[in-house]
Motif scaffolding. Sequence first.
Motif, PDB file in Angstrom:
ATOM      1  N   MET A 146      40.453 -57.031 -16.432  1.00 43.69           N
ATOM      2  CA  MET A 146      39.400 -56.193 -16.258  1.00 43.69           C
ATOM      3  C   MET A 146      39.033 -55.627 -14.789  1.00 43.69           C
ATOM      4  O   MET A 146      39.075 -56.681 -14.020  1.00 43.69           O
ATOM      5  N   PRO A 147      39.279 -54.386 -14.620  1.00 41.06           N
ATOM      6  CA  PRO A 147      38.958 -53.846 -13.157  1.00 41.06           C
ATOM      7  C   PRO A 147      37.502 -54.263 -12.675  1.00 41.06           C
ATOM      8  O   PRO A 147      37.376 -54.316 -11.514  1.00 41.06           O
ATOM      9  N   SER A 148      36.693 -54.524 -13.355  1.00 39.31           N
ATOM     10  CA  SER A 148      35.523 -54.779 -12.805  1.00 39.31           C
ATOM     11  C   SER A 148      35.237 -56.327 -12.358  1.00 39.31           C
ATOM     12  O   SER A 148      34.190 -56.675 -11.512  1.00 39.31           O
TER      13      SER A 148
ATOM     14  N   GLU B  84      29.562 -56.251 -18.356  1.00 36.75           N
ATOM     15  CA  GLU B  84      29.820 -55.782 -16.704  1.00 36.75           C
ATOM     16  C   GLU B  84      30.986 -54.836 -16.598  1.00 36.75           C
ATOM     17  O   GLU B  84      30.565 -53.878 -15.869  1.00 36.75           O
ATOM     18  N   LEU B  85      32.060 -54.847 -17.263  1.00 37.05           N
ATOM     19  CA  LEU B  85      32.967 -53.777 -17.449  1.00 37.05           C
ATOM     20  C   LEU B  85      32.303 -52.590 -17.895  1.00 37.05           C
ATOM     21  O   LEU B  85      32.475 -51.400 -17.232  1.00 37.05           O
ATOM     22  N   ALA B  86      31.604 -52.329 -19.202  1.00 33.23           N
ATOM     23  CA  ALA B  86      30.904 -51.320 -19.529  1.00 33.23           C
ATOM     24  C   ALA B  86      29.907 -50.545 -18.478  1.00 33.23           C
ATOM     25  O   ALA B  86      29.953 -49.483 -18.406  1.00 33.23           O
TER      26      ALA B  86
ATOM     27  N   GLU C  13      22.869 -49.455 -23.363  1.00 37.16           N
ATOM     28  CA  GLU C  13      23.488 -48.122 -23.551  1.00 37.16           C
ATOM     29  C   GLU C  13      25.059 -48.166 -23.184  1.00 37.16           C
ATOM     30  O   GLU C  13      25.903 -47.542 -23.810  1.00 37.16           O
ATOM     31  N   ALA C  14      25.223 -48.734 -21.965  1.00 40.95           N
ATOM     32  CA  ALA C  14      26.915 -48.759 -21.601  1.00 40.95           C
ATOM     33  C   ALA C  14      27.601 -49.649 -22.526  1.00 40.95           C
ATOM     34  O   ALA C  14      28.765 -49.280 -22.837  1.00 40.95           O
ATOM     35  N   SER C  15      27.232 -50.689 -23.020  1.00 44.66           N
ATOM     36  CA  SER C  15      27.933 -51.359 -23.938  1.00 44.66           C
ATOM     37  C   SER C  15      28.272 -50.537 -25.267  1.00 44.66           C
ATOM     38  O   SER C  15      29.300 -50.634 -25.799  1.00 44.66           O
TER      39      SER C  15
END
Length: 330
Positions: free
Chosen positions: A109-111, A162-164, A196-198
């Motif tokens: 995961m880049p985040s 967190e990634l989303a 919303e992001a997820s």
Amino acid sequence: MSPDFVFVEPEAQAPFPDPGLLYPSDAYTKNSSSYTYRISELIFGSLLASYVLGFLNVSTGIVSEVQFPSSPQSFSPYYQLLSSVSISVSFALLTASSYVSYHNSILTMPSIKVGNLRVDFLLAISQAILFGFSMLFPHTFLFWLGVSLWFILFRQRDLLAELALMMYDQHYKLNPIDRKIEKFLIPKRTRKRTREASKMFMNALIEYQSISELDADAAAQSWQMAPARITFACYTLLGLGLLWSICFNHLLKIEDHWSQLLQLIIYLVVLGGIFYSTRTVLSRRAETANPVSQNKGYDPDYGFDRVYAYAWQFVKHEATKGRQGTARAT
């Protein structure tokens, strides 16, 4: 699939469009070179050895009571011995599944920040402690196994969110400082944006799976939430484990050898379910989504890079379309 979205394959070894971010292949190389990662690797290996040693230590006292079965009561040591085997093997399988998910999900995961990897180190330590409780008090095994599984699922859900959210904020122009201020002052708005992001990120993964090859499909699955059956199994273990812990000593009005036989049957059923799930994880992730890349930048043969590039472009497309819709309405 979104009818007006077209995925543009990045050039091989091209850097990520945002200079502050990395492709998953580079993120994996960076995370796997940290000291926290190396310590976690040692802990995972030590856990598998501790399961064997813990079983041998407990079984030594049980073996001394083993005798030729001449009555139902004489089978009790055998039931206890097999229950100890079930506990050790169940935790070993859960650890193996966690280890594969750690490599094929978290480290890519880049985040994630390197310092945040210490949480996985603490999770590995907690598994050893929960295994110790299970061996000392075998009737509480189901509950501690459910607690261990809940920790793993919560960690996975937190990192995926967190990634989303990182991808969402990049395209919806919310910088990290504003994000921290909003999280502290307006947590309700942060939770709404996280949902919303997820949702948008999961839609990107689902659409990608419809056009992907096997390796990339497994990579997309590694970044999705655990199946509903795993979550159901977690809460079932917590509820059943708590109930069994109480019933075993207080409410179960049957002889000890019958209660031990019933406990053994339950533990073997749980072991079968864990074995099936672990075999699925190993076959889908360990073989088809191997997180190893020798190249810097975008690697077209690396499933996670293709998934991340697709999701990034998909979220950017949705953000642009949303802004155009708002402008037209205005």
